[in-house]
Design a protein around this motif. Structure first.
Motif, PDB file in Angstrom:
ATOM      1  N   ALA A   1       0.829  -1.208   0.000  1.00 11.04           N
ATOM      2  CA  ALA A   1       0.000   0.000   0.000  1.00 11.04           C
ATOM      3  C   ALA A   1       0.863   1.258   0.000  1.00 11.04           C
ATOM      4  O   ALA A   1       0.574   2.236  -0.712  1.00 11.04           O
ATOM      5  CB  ALA A   1      -0.926  -0.010   1.213  1.00 11.04           C
ATOM      6  N   LEU A   2       1.928   1.259   0.793  1.00 11.33           N
ATOM      7  CA  LEU A   2       2.815   2.428   0.843  1.00 11.33           C
ATOM      8  C   LEU A   2       3.557   2.610  -0.474  1.00 11.33           C
ATOM      9  O   LEU A   2       3.778   3.736  -0.921  1.00 11.33           O
ATOM     10  CB  LEU A   2       3.812   2.276   1.990  1.00 11.33           C
ATOM     11  CG  LEU A   2       3.227   2.396   3.398  1.00 11.33           C
ATOM     12  CD1 LEU A   2       4.286   2.079   4.444  1.00 11.33           C
ATOM     13  CD2 LEU A   2       2.664   3.801   3.625  1.00 11.33           C
ATOM     14  N   CYS A   3       3.936   1.492  -1.101  1.00  2.00           N
ATOM     15  CA  CYS A   3       4.602   1.589  -2.400  1.00  2.00           C
ATOM     16  C   CYS A   3       3.664   2.182  -3.441  1.00  2.00           C
ATOM     17  O   CYS A   3       4.046   3.054  -4.219  1.00  2.00           O
ATOM     18  CB  CYS A   3       5.080   0.205  -2.834  1.00  2.00           C
ATOM     19  SG  CYS A   3       5.892   0.170  -4.454  1.00  2.00           S
ATOM     20  N   SER A   4       2.424   1.712  -3.449  1.00  2.00           N
ATOM     21  CA  SER A   4       1.442   2.240  -4.395  1.00  2.00           C
ATOM     22  C   SER A   4       1.221   3.735  -4.171  1.00  2.00           C
ATOM     23  O   SER A   4       1.168   4.524  -5.125  1.00  2.00           O
ATOM     24  CB  SER A   4       0.123   1.478  -4.247  1.00  2.00           C
ATOM     25  OG  SER A   4      -0.861   1.988  -5.114  1.00  2.00           O
ATOM     26  N   ALA A   5       1.122   4.139  -2.902  1.00  3.57           N
ATOM     27  CA  ALA A   5       0.916   5.559  -2.600  1.00  3.57           C
ATOM     28  C   ALA A   5       2.121   6.395  -2.998  1.00  3.57           C
ATOM     29  O   ALA A   5       1.978   7.550  -3.430  1.00  3.57           O
ATOM     30  CB  ALA A   5       0.629   5.721  -1.106  1.00  3.57           C
ATOM     31  N   ALA A   6       3.332   5.833  -2.871  1.00  5.78           N
ATOM     32  CA  ALA A   6       4.536   6.589  -3.211  1.00  5.78           C
ATOM     33  C   ALA A   6       4.600   6.926  -4.693  1.00  5.78           C
ATOM     34  O   ALA A   6       5.148   7.967  -5.074  1.00  5.78           O
ATOM     35  CB  ALA A   6       5.774   5.789  -2.803  1.00  5.78           C
ATOM     36  N   TRP A   7       4.040   6.057  -5.542  1.00  5.36           N
ATOM     37  CA  TRP A   7       4.085   6.286  -6.982  1.00  5.36           C
ATOM     38  C   TRP A   7       2.851   7.025  -7.491  1.00  5.36           C
ATOM     39  O   TRP A   7       2.757   7.305  -8.695  1.00  5.36           O
ATOM     40  CB  TRP A   7       4.202   4.955  -7.713  1.00  5.36           C
ATOM     41  CG  TRP A   7       5.560   4.335  -7.635  1.00  5.36           C
ATOM     42  CD1 TRP A   7       6.045   3.539  -6.644  1.00  5.36           C
ATOM     43  CD2 TRP A   7       6.612   4.451  -8.597  1.00  5.36           C
ATOM     44  NE1 TRP A   7       7.327   3.152  -6.919  1.00  5.36           N
ATOM     45  CE2 TRP A   7       7.705   3.691  -8.117  1.00  5.36           C
ATOM     46  CE3 TRP A   7       6.749   5.121  -9.817  1.00  5.36           C
ATOM     47  CZ2 TRP A   7       8.908   3.584  -8.815  1.00  5.36           C
ATOM     48  CZ3 TRP A   7       7.947   5.006 -10.515  1.00  5.36           C
ATOM     49  CH2 TRP A   7       9.008   4.257 -10.016  1.00  5.36           C
ATOM     50  N   ALA A   8       1.900   7.315  -6.618  1.00  4.41           N
ATOM     51  CA  ALA A   8       0.675   7.989  -7.054  1.00  4.41           C
ATOM     52  C   ALA A   8       0.982   9.421  -7.478  1.00  4.41           C
ATOM     53  O   ALA A   8       1.853  10.075  -6.893  1.00  4.41           O
ATOM     54  CB  ALA A   8      -0.353   7.980  -5.926  1.00  4.41           C
TER      55      ALA A   8
END
Length: 644
Positions: free
Chosen positions: A628-635
């Motif tokens: 989830a944090l990885c996905s948010a970092a690339w948003a």
């Protein structure tokens, strides 16, 4: 002709051979096995054809017969000592041999954990697989209904689960040869029962434990944690559920589908280097935008020659029909193939009916390759993270690859230790040729082995801030955007193209080929430049992850004491609003300490199932939160801030 070899150059061995030979030892000799293996590893090994020989002492000769480089029968291990066949020398020998899995060798490296090179903490539902970049879905099947496990399957699953729990409780430091052999015995039983996926997961765990205990250069604790999480997740689902899906069982070998004629365009090639295999894998794209791989990967028994073997494999001929071009050449050329067969994961078959002739390649800025760069970074990351929820053997080829256009920014400190990292900004180019906004990402070497070209090439690129590139990399899951760089080329809107030799077709395979200063546009190689500082790190999710890893390293007893460190961990997590993480960590420590004692105060050994359940819950939460944090970092920034 015989040859003297290094002490670590042993043939491969089938898992069931290790299990049977070690099980034949008495309890007294099993306690001496690890020490005996350490002594035997110091003895010189000679090879004569299919036989490996070790002079144990003046009177005893140990002989391993390994047709094809693999010991497949306990009778193929013979010792001349008086205790044979129940001698410690035979068991020590098979303990030193690398595990030869019953399935075919990997065509591509495991995604790193990651993966790696590289897996769901809980068994995924049998949903439609995320498509490879640019691919069109060919599958729309309904989720298969679970089928009840037969008594042999259920017994095998429970046996494997108990063995996995015991290995977790022991940790790397306590999981010696006997524990490993018991896990391999359970894996063999599971394989005979048709539980191929959990059996393969158990063999992967043993291989990674051996790498950790021997200090192998390619050992990564994160990979071992992921392997144990996958194994315990599978066995928990199988041993406690009333049914099983095909994805939980797995398959013995990959199935290849006939695809007739296929026009392939080479993209790049990368070295493959694992604890047991070395070689190269080439990536290609077809006219529909689907990715495929063709590999030249072989087992190795000597870590000292593994890296040169991987680099040299780039010059070997592509095994596809009558194609007479090397992997390096194929990464820039094309192939016209007839009688094509391809697996779900994109691996190309090399059967006798396959015919292939060399054809023209394509530039990364031209169709069909250019389509791979058309998706936004956030969409590519979402596809990569979704694929990680699938079994490794079901992931579409290239699902973990990102295709980006970037501007190099320079060097900046990154991570808790302030390690210097090369930063780049990815996004659309502006009117001045630069980037308007865009994410700042960390570029890392595709593989950390110093004998591969990745690290040297990354160091040279760090001297060229402002250079605009089109890149291919593997997603590194982190709470900041990170990419393991695999290949580079000139971006379509770059003011200055890379002045590469004509035979490189405007791109570089960073693991196989070394960049020179002359390969960079004039005036760009001015020396390292300090890039803008990265934003501060996010919530302290590493606290729980660190205890999950500590368990794998040192075992259950490391978490049992309630110390000031434990209180500090809980306080830090609760202060950051991570109440669930704090609850899971507290439960993990409580389960670790919950051991009964007899009247003499000695710990009564249990099956460790309650502890393994608590660890699996913590590991699954850590995995889900990291994704989830990885996905948010690339948003995109507007998606995070809510701005239009």
């Amino acid at each position: 002709m015989s040859a003297t070899m290094r002490g670590d150059d042993w043939p491969g061995v089938r898992p069931e051979v290790v299990a049977e030979v070690v099980a034949g030892l008495s309890a007294r000799l099993q306690k001496r096995l690890d020490g005996a293996a350490a002594k035997l590893a110091q003895r010189p090994v000679t090879r004569n054809g299919e036989e490996w020989r070790v002079q144990v002492d003046e009177e005893s000769l140990l002989v391993l017969r390994a047709p094809g480089g693999v010991v497949a029968d306990p009778a193929d291990v013979h010792c001349g000592c008086l205790l044979t066949p129940a001698c410690v020398h035979r068991a020590a020998a098979v303990t030193l041999c690398p595990i030869a899995d019953a399935s075919e060798p990997p065509a591509a490296p495991e995604p790193p954990a990651a993966p790696d090179a590289h897996e769901a903490s809980e068994p995924p539902e049998a949903t439609e697989a995320p498509e490879a970049p640019g691919a069109v879905s060919e599958r729309d099947a309904a989720t298969p209904a679970p089928t009840p496990l037969t008594p042999p399957e259920l017994a095998a699953a429970r046996h494997l689960h108990r063995a996995a729990c015991a290995v977790l409780a022991a940790g790397v430091s306590g999981a010696g040869a006997v524990s490993q052999a018991e896990l391999l015995r359970a894996a063999h039983r599971a394989r005979l029962a048709g539980l191929y996926r959990p059996a393969a997961a158990a063999v992967a765990v043993v291989t990674r434990i051996r790498a950790a205990r021997s200090g192998a250069p390619d050992h990564r604790l994160a990979d071992l944690v992921a392997a144990l999480r996958d194994l315990l997740g599978l066995t928990t689902a199988l041993a406690t559920s009333t049914g099983s899906t095909p994805e939980l069982r797995g398959t013995a070998r990959q199935d290849y589908a006939e695809e007739g004629g296929l026009r392939l365009f080479g993209l790049f090639a990368e070295p493959v280097l694992t604890a047991t295999h070395a070689g190269v894998v080439s990536w290609a794209v077809d006219a529909d935008g689907r990715l495929s791989t063709v590999a030249e990967v072989t087992p190795h028994g000597d870590a000292a020659v593994a890296a040169p073997l991987a680099v040299g494999a780039g010059n070997r001929t592509v095994r596809l029909g009558d194609a007479a071009l090397s992997h390096r050449e194929f990464s820039r050329a094309g192939l016209a193939v007839q009688g094509t067969t391809r697996s779900v994961t994109g691996r190309l078959g090399a059967g006798a009916s396959v015919r292939a002739v060399r054809a023209a390649g394509t530039d990364w800025t031209a169709p069909p390759a250019a389509r791979l760069w058309s998706d936004e970074p956030a969409a590519q990351v979402a596809r990569a993270l979704a694929a990680q929820e699938l079994p490794y053997e079901s992931r579409p080829a290239g699902s973990d690859l990102l295709f980006l256009d970037v501007n190099l920014l320079g060097i900046a400190a990154h991570g808790p230790g302030g390690e210097p990292r090369l930063l780049a900004r990815c996004g659309a180019s502006g009117p001045d040729g630069g980037l308007d906004g865009g994410l700042v990402i960390v570029l890392r070497a595709g593989h950390e082995h110093p004998e591969l070209a990745f690290r040297a090439n990354l160091a040279l690129l760090a001297t060229a801030p402002g250079l605009r590139l089109r890149v291919i990399g593997r997603l590194e899951r982190a709470d900041r955007p990170e990419l393991r760089l695999l290949a580079i080329g000139t971006a379509p809107d770059a003011p200055d193209p890379l002045p590469l030799p004509a035979d490189r077709a405007g791109r570089v395979n960073l693991g196989l080929e070394r960049l020179q200063t002359a390969d960079l546009p004039a005036g760009t190689a001015a020396g390292p430049t300090t890039a803008p500082a990265l934003p501060p790190e996010g919530p302290p999710v590493h606290v729980l992850g660190r205890r999950v890893e500590q368990t794998v390293t040192t075992g259950r007893h490391a978490l049992a004491p309630r110390t000031a460190t434990a209180a500090a961990d809980l306080s830090l997590l609760r202060a950051a609003g991570l109440a669930t993480a704090a609850q899971l960590l507290d439960g993990l420590r409580a389960a670790a300490a919950n051991q009964q004692r007899d009247v003499f105060g000695r710990i009564v050994q249990d099956d460790h199932e309650a502890f393994a359940t608590a660890w699996l819950a913590a590991a699954a939460y850590t995995e889900a939160l990291a994704a989830a944090l990885c996905s948010a970092a690339w948003a995109p920034e507007e998606a995070v801030t809510g701005k239009a």
